[in-house]
Design a protein around this motif. Structure first.
Motif, PDB file in Angstrom:
ATOM      1  N   GLY A 127      -8.352   3.081 -21.537  1.00  0.00           N
ATOM      2  CA  GLY A 127      -9.793   3.179 -21.314  1.00  0.00           C
ATOM      3  C   GLY A 127     -10.221   3.066 -19.862  1.00  0.00           C
ATOM      4  O   GLY A 127     -11.407   3.119 -19.543  1.00  0.00           O
ATOM      5  N   GLU A 128      -9.238   2.969 -18.942  1.00  0.00           N
ATOM      6  CA  GLU A 128      -9.547   2.831 -17.522  1.00  0.00           C
ATOM      7  C   GLU A 128      -9.086   4.080 -16.769  1.00  0.00           C
ATOM      8  O   GLU A 128      -7.988   4.587 -17.005  1.00  0.00           O
ATOM      9  N   GLN A 129      -9.908   4.587 -15.877  1.00  0.00           N
ATOM     10  CA  GLN A 129      -9.536   5.722 -15.037  1.00  0.00           C
ATOM     11  C   GLN A 129      -9.669   5.325 -13.560  1.00  0.00           C
ATOM     12  O   GLN A 129     -10.563   4.563 -13.205  1.00  0.00           O
ATOM     13  N   LYS A 130      -8.775   5.857 -12.742  1.00  0.00           N
ATOM     14  CA  LYS A 130      -8.813   5.580 -11.304  1.00  0.00           C
ATOM     15  C   LYS A 130      -8.697   6.884 -10.520  1.00  0.00           C
ATOM     16  O   LYS A 130      -7.998   7.808 -10.935  1.00  0.00           O
ATOM     17  N   HIS A 131      -9.393   6.910  -9.378  1.00  0.00           N
ATOM     18  CA  HIS A 131      -9.376   8.070  -8.493  1.00  0.00           C
ATOM     19  C   HIS A 131      -8.963   7.581  -7.115  1.00  0.00           C
ATOM     20  O   HIS A 131      -9.592   6.674  -6.561  1.00  0.00           O
ATOM     21  N   PHE A 132      -7.906   8.162  -6.538  1.00  0.00           N
ATOM     22  CA  PHE A 132      -7.430   7.708  -5.236  1.00  0.00           C
ATOM     23  C   PHE A 132      -6.813   8.875  -4.465  1.00  0.00           C
ATOM     24  O   PHE A 132      -6.569   9.952  -5.010  1.00  0.00           O
ATOM     25  N   ARG A 133      -6.546   8.627  -3.186  1.00  0.00           N
ATOM     26  CA  ARG A 133      -6.016   9.664  -2.295  1.00  0.00           C
ATOM     27  C   ARG A 133      -4.754   9.151  -1.624  1.00  0.00           C
ATOM     28  O   ARG A 133      -4.714   8.017  -1.144  1.00  0.00           O
ATOM     29  N   LEU A 134      -3.723  10.007  -1.556  1.00  0.00           N
ATOM     30  CA  LEU A 134      -2.489   9.659  -0.867  1.00  0.00           C
ATOM     31  C   LEU A 134      -2.622   9.949   0.622  1.00  0.00           C
ATOM     32  O   LEU A 134      -3.586  10.571   1.071  1.00  0.00           O
ATOM     33  N   SER A 135      -1.629   9.531   1.393  1.00  0.00           N
ATOM     34  CA  SER A 135      -1.700   9.673   2.850  1.00  0.00           C
ATOM     35  C   SER A 135      -1.720  11.129   3.308  1.00  0.00           C
ATOM     36  O   SER A 135      -2.180  11.432   4.406  1.00  0.00           O
ATOM     37  N   ASP A 136      -1.225  12.060   2.467  1.00  0.00           N
ATOM     38  CA  ASP A 136      -1.225  13.478   2.846  1.00  0.00           C
ATOM     39  C   ASP A 136      -2.503  14.190   2.422  1.00  0.00           C
ATOM     40  O   ASP A 136      -2.583  15.411   2.486  1.00  0.00           O
ATOM     41  N   SER A 137      -3.493  13.409   1.935  1.00  0.00           N
ATOM     42  CA  SER A 137      -4.807  13.896   1.471  1.00  0.00           C
ATOM     43  C   SER A 137      -4.783  14.462   0.051  1.00  0.00           C
ATOM     44  O   SER A 137      -5.789  15.003  -0.423  1.00  0.00           O
ATOM     45  N   THR A 138      -3.661  14.352  -0.644  1.00  0.00           N
ATOM     46  CA  THR A 138      -3.617  14.715  -2.060  1.00  0.00           C
ATOM     47  C   THR A 138      -4.473  13.740  -2.861  1.00  0.00           C
ATOM     48  O   THR A 138      -4.369  12.526  -2.695  1.00  0.00           O
ATOM     49  N   GLU A 139      -5.327  14.274  -3.755  1.00  0.00           N
ATOM     50  CA  GLU A 139      -6.185  13.438  -4.584  1.00  0.00           C
ATOM     51  C   GLU A 139      -5.654  13.398  -6.010  1.00  0.00           C
ATOM     52  O   GLU A 139      -5.214  14.420  -6.553  1.00  0.00           O
ATOM     53  N   SER A 146      -1.788   4.760 -17.843  1.00  0.00           N
ATOM     54  CA  SER A 146      -0.925   5.634 -17.045  1.00  0.00           C
ATOM     55  C   SER A 146      -0.581   4.952 -15.721  1.00  0.00           C
ATOM     56  O   SER A 146      -1.201   3.953 -15.347  1.00  0.00           O
ATOM     57  N   SER A 147       0.413   5.509 -15.030  1.00  0.00           N
ATOM     58  CA  SER A 147       0.775   4.957 -13.724  1.00  0.00           C
ATOM     59  C   SER A 147       1.340   6.046 -12.821  1.00  0.00           C
ATOM     60  O   SER A 147       1.996   6.979 -13.287  1.00  0.00           O
ATOM     61  N   ILE A 148       1.055   5.914 -11.541  1.00  0.00           N
ATOM     62  CA  ILE A 148       1.617   6.769 -10.501  1.00  0.00           C
ATOM     63  C   ILE A 148       2.415   5.880  -9.556  1.00  0.00           C
ATOM     64  O   ILE A 148       1.910   4.869  -9.065  1.00  0.00           O
ATOM     65  N   THR A 149       3.663   6.246  -9.315  1.00  0.00           N
ATOM     66  CA  THR A 149       4.491   5.556  -8.337  1.00  0.00           C
ATOM     67  C   THR A 149       4.775   6.532  -7.203  1.00  0.00           C
ATOM     68  O   THR A 149       5.323   7.607  -7.433  1.00  0.00           O
ATOM     69  N   TYR A 150       4.384   6.179  -5.986  1.00  0.00           N
ATOM     70  CA  TYR A 150       4.552   7.083  -4.861  1.00  0.00           C
ATOM     71  C   TYR A 150       5.386   6.419  -3.759  1.00  0.00           C
ATOM     72  O   TYR A 150       5.474   5.189  -3.684  1.00  0.00           O
ATOM     73  N   ALA A 151       6.003   7.252  -2.941  1.00  0.00           N
ATOM     74  CA  ALA A 151       6.869   6.752  -1.879  1.00  0.00           C
ATOM     75  C   ALA A 151       6.044   6.347  -0.665  1.00  0.00           C
ATOM     76  O   ALA A 151       5.322   7.165  -0.104  1.00  0.00           O
ATOM     77  N   LYS A 152       6.160   5.086  -0.262  1.00  0.00           N
ATOM     78  CA  LYS A 152       5.487   4.616   0.944  1.00  0.00           C
ATOM     79  C   LYS A 152       6.317   4.930   2.184  1.00  0.00           C
ATOM     80  O   LYS A 152       5.780   5.152   3.257  1.00  0.00           O
ATOM     81  N   SER A 153       7.641   4.931   2.021  1.00  0.00           N
ATOM     82  CA  SER A 153       8.522   5.253   3.143  1.00  0.00           C
ATOM     83  C   SER A 153       8.722   6.760   3.211  1.00  0.00           C
ATOM     84  O   SER A 153       8.397   7.492   2.283  1.00  0.00           O
ATOM     85  N   THR A 154       9.273   7.227   4.319  1.00  0.00           N
ATOM     86  CA  THR A 154       9.463   8.663   4.502  1.00  0.00           C
ATOM     87  C   THR A 154      10.532   9.203   3.565  1.00  0.00           C
ATOM     88  O   THR A 154      11.547   8.551   3.311  1.00  0.00           O
ATOM     89  N   THR A 155      10.292  10.383   3.030  1.00  0.00           N
ATOM     90  CA  THR A 155      11.271  11.063   2.180  1.00  0.00           C
ATOM     91  C   THR A 155      11.570  12.442   2.757  1.00  0.00           C
ATOM     92  O   THR A 155      11.736  13.421   2.027  1.00  0.00           O
ATOM     93  N   GLY A 156      11.613  12.528   4.076  1.00  0.00           N
ATOM     94  CA  GLY A 156      11.982  13.766   4.748  1.00  0.00           C
ATOM     95  C   GLY A 156      10.996  14.889   4.489  1.00  0.00           C
ATOM     96  O   GLY A 156       9.786  14.728   4.612  1.00  0.00           O
ATOM     97  N   GLN A 157      11.535  16.030   4.074  1.00  0.00           N
ATOM     98  CA  GLN A 157      10.721  17.220   3.857  1.00  0.00           C
ATOM     99  C   GLN A 157      10.196  17.322   2.430  1.00  0.00           C
ATOM    100  O   GLN A 157       9.848  18.408   1.964  1.00  0.00           O
TER     101      GLN A 157
END
Length: 345
Positions: A127-139, A146-157
């Motif tokens: 019943g909860e929704q969240k809206h956020f933006r990643l460092s590359d401007s992806t929304e 649900s869950s989103i796990t994203y890389a904080k460190s560099t992952t090259g290309q």
């Protein structure tokens, strides 16, 4: 100075430009235990230093083939004419030097451990929704449970996220850095587009703009790649033998029995506060309602598999469930504050 002199003379010897006086000097140096000791110590220091520095470089393609080719080339070198005047055991020292130098660049990479990825997770409750933006401007709009796990460190290309549940993505365009969404049973690859992914209830991908490539791949396979060498992740995914499909704007794919079924769609979805269902089982609709609204719903087994087509826009959970109950000749019963039952009459 002795070591530098030996290396200079060896280089001239290799090129066939060593004169008789220099040849005599090289023999003298090789017969000196102190000179050989200095040479080996210098080589060891250089080896250790380069071995540390070379760890910073990524593994390159065809590394094993390159290593074998260079080593074979060293072993198959034809001696110059001047070698006839040079004892064989002296040539051995030159060969050892060549092999050590080659080994610095060709062998350590086998055991090089890649930099560990640092992950960050954003989650939602039912019943909860969240809206956020990643460092590359992806929304990203994240649906309930649900869950989103994203890389904080560099992952090259690569840009990499892991999804459990459902989310709508508006990926910032960057052709040089593909965006990968890793979910339980499939991987989605884009460079800049908008689309919705339901990774658990329906296992579907629907594209709102641009193009999307989806590859059937289980979590165990890509997790192994992430831990061993994430730089090759995209190549391994695109070359996988699992079923894959390319979707354009207005197309929707559902994964069933490891095969993709593609259909067109024109509707909005939960991210526009609109719930659209075409010929879905009542039990599936109720699972989606639970994820979006947060209220638990039970249903009589007799009507759980009834196929239903309906659209709800900005409706309350009670309005949605009452309509579904009436369509299936059932009663809606409120068991508690957030618990409902649709019971067959």
């Amino acid at each position: 100075m002795t070591t530098k002199e030996i290396l200079t003379l060896l280089e001239k010897f290799k090129s066939g430009k060593l004169n008789n006086q220099e040849l005599s000097r090289l023999k003298q140096l090789f017969e000196s235990s102190s000179a050989l000791k200095d040479l080996l110590q210098s080589m060891q220091m250089d080896y250790d230093l380069l071995k540390v520095q070379i760890q910073e470089y990524p593994i390159y393609p065809n590394q094993e083939k390159t290593k074998n080719r260079i080593l074979q080339s060293i072993l198959n070198q034809n001696p110059h004419k001047s070698t006839k005047r040079f004892p064989f055991h002296y040539l051995g020292w030159a060969l050892v030097a060549s092999l050590v130098i080659a080994g610095i660049f060709l062998y350590p990479k086998k055991s090089t451990k890649q930099q560990e990825i640092v992950w960050e997770t954003i989650s939602t409750l039912h019943g909860e929704q969240k809206h956020f933006r990643l460092s590359d401007s992806t929304e990203i709009k994240l649906n309930g449970n649900s869950s989103i796990t994203y890389a904080k460190s560099t992952t090259g290309q690569l840009r990499i996220v892991k999804l459990q549940g459902e989310a709508f993505f508006d990926v910032a365009k960057d052709p040089q850095r593909p965006f990968l969404i890793l979910s339980k049973d499939f991987v989605t690859r884009v460079v800049g587009t908008s689309f919705n992914i339901d990774s658990d209830i329906e296992k579907s991908v629907e594209v709102n703009s641009g193009k999307v490539k989806v590859f059937q791949m289980d979590e165990k396979t890509y997790s192994t790649l992430l831990n061993q060498d994430f730089t090759s992740l995209e190549t391994q995914i695109t070359q996988s033998t699992g079923h894959k499909v390319e979707l354009n704007k207005g197309e929707r794919a559902v994964l069933t029995n490891n095969n993709w079924e593609v259909k067109s769609f024109t509707n909005n979805n939960w991210y526009n506060k609109e719930l659209v269902h075409f010929g879905e089982k009542l039990s599936t609709i109720l699972k989606k309602a639970y994820r979006y609204y947060g209220d638990s719903i039970t249903v009589s087994p007799e009507i759980a598999n009834t196929k239903t087509t309906i659209t709800f826009k900005r409706k309350s959970i009670e309005q949605v469930l009452q309509t579904l109950a009436e369509m299936n000749n059932a009663n809606l019963i409120k068991k508690s504050d957030q618990l409902w039952e649709i019971k067959k009459k």
